[in-house]
Scaffold this motif. Structure first.
Motif, short mmCIF file in Angstrom:
data_model
loop_
_atom_site.label_atom_id
_atom_site.label_comp_id
_atom_site.label_asym_id
_atom_site.label_seq_id
_atom_site.Cartn_x
_atom_site.Cartn_y
_atom_site.Cartn_z
N ILE A 404 45.42 48.36 48.99
CA ILE A 404 46.08 48.81 47.77
C ILE A 404 45.68 47.94 46.58
CG2 ILE A 404 48.16 47.37 48.00
CD1 ILE A 404 48.21 51.09 47.08
N LEU A 405 45.27 46.69 46.86
CA LEU A 405 44.88 45.78 45.78
C LEU A 405 43.56 46.18 45.12
CD1 LEU A 405 45.81 42.27 47.25
CD2 LEU A 405 47.02 43.56 45.49
N LEU A 406 42.80 47.06 45.74
CA LEU A 406 41.55 47.50 45.14
C LEU A 406 41.78 48.24 43.83
CD1 LEU A 406 39.62 48.70 48.33
CD2 LEU A 406 39.37 46.54 47.09
N PHE A 407 43.00 48.72 43.60
CA PHE A 407 43.30 49.36 42.32
C PHE A 407 43.26 48.37 41.16
CE2 PHE A 407 44.77 52.86 44.90
CZ PHE A 407 44.52 53.97 44.11
N ALA A 408 43.17 47.07 41.46
CA ALA A 408 42.99 46.09 40.38
C ALA A 408 41.67 46.28 39.66
CB ALA A 408 43.09 44.68 40.95
N LEU A 409 40.73 47.01 40.29
CA LEU A 409 39.45 47.28 39.65
C LEU A 409 39.57 48.32 38.54
CD1 LEU A 409 37.14 47.44 42.80
CD2 LEU A 409 37.34 45.56 41.16
N VAL A 410 40.62 49.15 38.58
CA VAL A 410 40.77 50.23 37.60
C VAL A 410 40.87 49.69 36.17
CG1 VAL A 410 42.24 52.15 36.84
CG2 VAL A 410 41.74 51.83 39.27
N PRO A 411 41.75 48.72 35.88
CA PRO A 411 41.80 48.20 34.49
C PRO A 411 40.48 47.62 34.05
CG PRO A 411 43.71 47.46 35.76
CD PRO A 411 42.77 48.07 36.73
N LEU A 412 39.79 46.93 34.95
CA LEU A 412 38.50 46.34 34.59
C LEU A 412 37.47 47.42 34.27
CD1 LEU A 412 36.83 43.76 34.32
CD2 LEU A 412 36.28 43.95 36.75
N LEU A 413 37.45 48.47 35.08
CA LEU A 413 36.51 49.56 34.84
C LEU A 413 36.78 50.25 33.51
CD1 LEU A 413 36.28 51.14 38.42
CD2 LEU A 413 34.56 49.74 37.26
N LEU A 414 38.06 50.44 33.19
CA LEU A 414 38.41 51.09 31.92
C LEU A 414 37.97 50.24 30.73
CD1 LEU A 414 41.98 52.49 32.70
CD2 LEU A 414 39.83 53.76 32.56
N VAL A 415 38.15 48.93 30.84
CA VAL A 415 37.73 48.03 29.76
C VAL A 415 36.21 48.08 29.61
CG1 VAL A 415 37.59 45.63 29.03
CG2 VAL A 415 39.74 46.53 29.93
N VAL A 416 35.48 48.06 30.72
CA VAL A 416 34.01 48.09 30.68
C VAL A 416 33.52 49.40 30.07
CG1 VAL A 416 31.92 48.15 32.09
CG2 VAL A 416 33.72 46.48 32.58
N VAL A 417 34.13 50.52 30.47
CA VAL A 417 33.72 51.83 29.94
C VAL A 417 33.92 51.89 28.43
CG1 VAL A 417 34.32 54.28 29.90
CG2 VAL A 417 34.06 53.10 32.08
N GLU A 418 35.07 51.41 27.95
CA GLU A 418 35.32 51.44 26.51
C GLU A 418 34.39 50.48 25.77
OE1 GLU A 418 39.23 51.23 25.13
OE2 GLU A 418 40.01 52.81 26.45
N TRP A 419 34.08 49.35 26.40
CA TRP A 419 33.16 48.40 25.77
C TRP A 419 31.77 49.00 25.65
CZ3 TRP A 419 28.91 45.78 28.04
CH2 TRP A 419 28.33 44.80 27.22
N ARG A 420 31.31 49.72 26.67
CA ARG A 420 29.98 50.34 26.63
C ARG A 420 29.92 51.46 25.59
NH1 ARG A 420 26.32 49.42 30.67
NH2 ARG A 420 25.46 51.52 30.39
N LYS A 421 31.08 52.05 25.31
CA LYS A 421 31.14 53.10 24.29
C LYS A 421 31.30 52.52 22.89
CE LYS A 421 33.00 56.76 27.26
NZ LYS A 421 34.15 57.69 27.49
N GLY A 422 31.36 51.20 22.80
CA GLY A 422 31.46 50.56 21.49
C GLY A 422 32.85 50.53 20.92
N ARG A 423 33.86 50.73 21.80
CA ARG A 423 35.24 50.71 21.32
C ARG A 423 35.82 49.31 21.48
NH1 ARG A 423 37.31 56.04 24.66
NH2 ARG A 423 35.94 57.58 23.67
N ALA A 424 36.61 48.91 20.51
CA ALA A 424 37.25 47.59 20.59
C ALA A 424 38.48 47.67 21.48
CB ALA A 424 37.65 47.11 19.19
N ASN A 425 38.61 46.71 22.41
CA ASN A 425 39.76 46.69 23.32
C ASN A 425 40.80 45.69 22.81
OD1 ASN A 425 38.64 48.51 25.24
ND2 ASN A 425 37.25 46.87 25.89
N THR A 426 41.41 46.03 21.70
CA THR A 426 42.35 45.10 21.08
C THR A 426 43.80 45.46 21.37
OG1 THR A 426 42.32 46.42 19.05
CG2 THR A 426 40.77 44.58 19.21
N ASN A 427 44.07 46.64 21.99
CA ASN A 427 45.48 46.98 22.22
C ASN A 427 46.05 46.12 23.34
OD1 ASN A 427 45.62 48.50 24.90
ND2 ASN A 427 43.95 49.57 23.86
N LEU A 428 47.37 46.02 23.37
CA LEU A 428 48.05 45.07 24.25
C LEU A 428 47.85 45.41 25.72
CD1 LEU A 428 49.80 42.58 24.38
CD2 LEU A 428 51.82 44.03 24.09
#
Length: 533
Positions: A404-428
């Motif tokens: 179940i701990l493998l879901f910890a990869l989801v937040p990281l993947l979302l941050v990486v995807v938005e970073w590759r799209k050039g979006r700033a990850n500044t929200n809380l």
């Protein structure tokens, strides 16, 4: 099962964009959800106490007069440290065996095994020529016991197991408070059942149950570090979340200072946390407006500076060197100073340790409890560097024990995807996700460089990973909450992974470090054994 219901948007209610009826409904629902969360926390603590005490409340002849408040213990090292503090000294009140100190090499385990205080630090004061015992573990738990002794005013014996359970409860409590805050303020559309699942994960994962089954001084130090680390993280979110609040950041600084005082190896992780808080504060207030952010910086930084200076002074007063912890003079089952000379911490150990901690399988046996930890991984020396002096204790990789701990990869993947799209990850929400994941990695990094592998080191990062996984589950569910079919598919995956994780936790509770149920409550153990066999 009905389709999941969305919770009214908390932020909308706060800024007044909803009707007063909606606000009242949201507030009533919020407190009903908090009540459900409190019930889950109570159940988590009850299960932990059941395992820690080997179920002695259920009764058996050897401990028939004991209850949940009368626990068998593993050690009293922090109690001994506190006795020294009460007596006005930094050494223990226990005196070394005279036969030990006259040996040519008192640190040789083949010679001192029946004369040493195991795992204590034996040090000779050069100025006085007196041999004394010290402890190399962080002093904060000892200070807590000292305060308890002074308040009690009477002789008081505090076992290390009681400290483990206190810190475990605080870890669950502050983890839950952080989850509830994120849920109410950032992700209120999340189904309530997923909030309750995340809360349960804070204290019922297999490693956590395995950890508290041997509540000794090692576990007290590790668990104390996690309790104060997560408490500080909760305060930091309050202090650097929607607004900068110096008082909450002061609480965070004190908590993180205490975490360092429990476990020095958390220092890199806490330094990273301070940097992330600073970046967020600067982003909100402006890095050039130093008069605006200086109070927050002082509130956060001064307690931790005091904690670090306290560590240095503590070491100086004991060993005449501010950077000496006393580890090389430890009396253990191995000659510690010789082991350190061989190289106890090295980059070369990371590969083997990471492989063990992630992929070491559960050991399946043909007797109850059927699933136990694994003391070895036979193919490891064939594919990875393993130091000749590498010590392997029982361990089980999180991929097999806690998938179940493998879901910890989801937040990281979302941050990486938005970073590759050039979006700033500044929200809380993204900021909290990044903080949890990278803090977990840095908290665990010192352990994976050691020429030693043991289950208890997983607790240096698993509480943080559990928080990241809980939020990752919510983020994975977000696109599906309004689609019944896809939501049920995700729910099915979660229930399968959760069921396996809880099954392993149940088994580990009966087959932990020392098979405590067999020794301390054999009648109850035999009932379980008979039922499942």
């Amino acid at each position: 099962m009905s389709a999941p219901l969305a919770i009214p948007n908390a932020s909308a209610a706060i800024d007044g964009s909803t009707s007063s009826a909606t606000v009242r409904t949201s507030r009533a629902r919020r407190w009903s959800i908090r009540g459900a969360v409190a019930v889950v926390v109570a159940l988590v603590v009850l299960v932990q106490v059941f395992y820690t005490t080997s179920g002695i409340m259920w009764g058996q002849s050897k401990y028939k007069d004991k209850t949940y408040t009368a626990w068998w213990g593993q050690s009293h090292y922090y109690n001994e440290m506190a006795d020294g503090f009460v007596a006005g000294q930094l050494s223990l009140t226990i005196k070394p065996n005279p036969e030990l100190v006259v040996m040519q090499d008192p640190y040789e385990p083949s010679q001192n095994h029946n004369k040493r205080l195991h795992d204590a630090v034996l040090f000779k004061d050069v100025s006085t020529g007196e041999w004394r015992y010290y402890l190399y573990w962080g002093p904060v738990p000892g200070v807590i016991v000292t305060i308890a002794k002074l308040i009690n005013g009477q002789p008081l014996l505090v076992g290390d197991q009681e400290l483990v359970m206190l810190f475990s409860f605080l870890t669950v409590l502050f983890s839950t408070m952080l989850l509830v805050w994120v849920y109410e303020n950032l992700m209120p559309e999340t189904p309530v059942v997923l909030l309750l699942m995340a809360v349960a994960m804070t204290g019922l994962l297999p490693t956590h149950i395995y950890f508290i089954m041997r509540p000794a001084v090692y576990e007290a130090s590790i668990m104390g570090g996690q309790a104060f680390l997560i408490a500080g993280l909760f305060f930091a979110v309050l202090g650097a979340g929607p607004k900068v609040r110096s008082l909450w950041l002061l609480h965070a600084g004190v908590a993180w200072g205490l975490a360092i005082g429990c476990r020095m190896s958390l220092s890199p992780a806490i330094a990273f946390l301070c940097l992330m808080v600073a970046i967020r504060v600067w982003a909100m207030l402006g890095i050039l407006k130093w008069r605006a952010w200086l109070p927050a910086a002082l509130a956060l930084g001064l307690p931790m500076i005091a904690a670090c200076l306290g560590w240095l002074v503590y070491n100086q007063m004991r060993f005449g060197d501010p950077f000496e912890t006393g580890l090389r003079w430890q009396l253990a089952a191995v000659h510690v100073s010789k082991m350190l000379e061989l190289g106890y911490s090295s980059w070369r150990n990371i590969d083997a340790n990471v492989t063990q901690y992630l992929f070491c399988p559960v050991n399946v046996v043909d007797t109850f409890p059927f699933l136990v930890g694994n003391a070895s991984m036979p193919e490891l020396p064939l594919h990875h560097y393993v130091a000749p002096h590498h010590a392997f204790e029982v361990v089980c990789g999180i991929v097999y024990s806690s998938p179940i701990l493998l879901f910890a990869l989801v937040p990281l993947l979302l941050v990486v995807v938005e970073w590759r799209k050039g979006r700033a990850n500044t929200n809380l929400e993204k900021w909290i996700s990044v903080v949890l994941i990278f803090t977990a990695v840095l908290a665990f990094f010192p352990a994976i460089t050691l020429a030693a592998t043991t289950m208890r080191y997983l607790m240096d990062f698993q509480p943080l990973l559990a928080l990241a996984a809980g939020i990752g589950i919510w983020q994975a569910a977000r696109p599906f909450v309004r689609s019944r079919r896809t939501y049920y598919t995700l729910a099915g995956v979660l229930w399968v992974l959760s069921a396996w994780t809880l099954l392993v936790a149940f088994a580990f509770g009966f087959g932990g470090y020392a098979n405590n149920f067999k020794e301390h409550n054999p009648k109850l153990y035999q009932k379980f054994e008979k039922f499942f066999s």
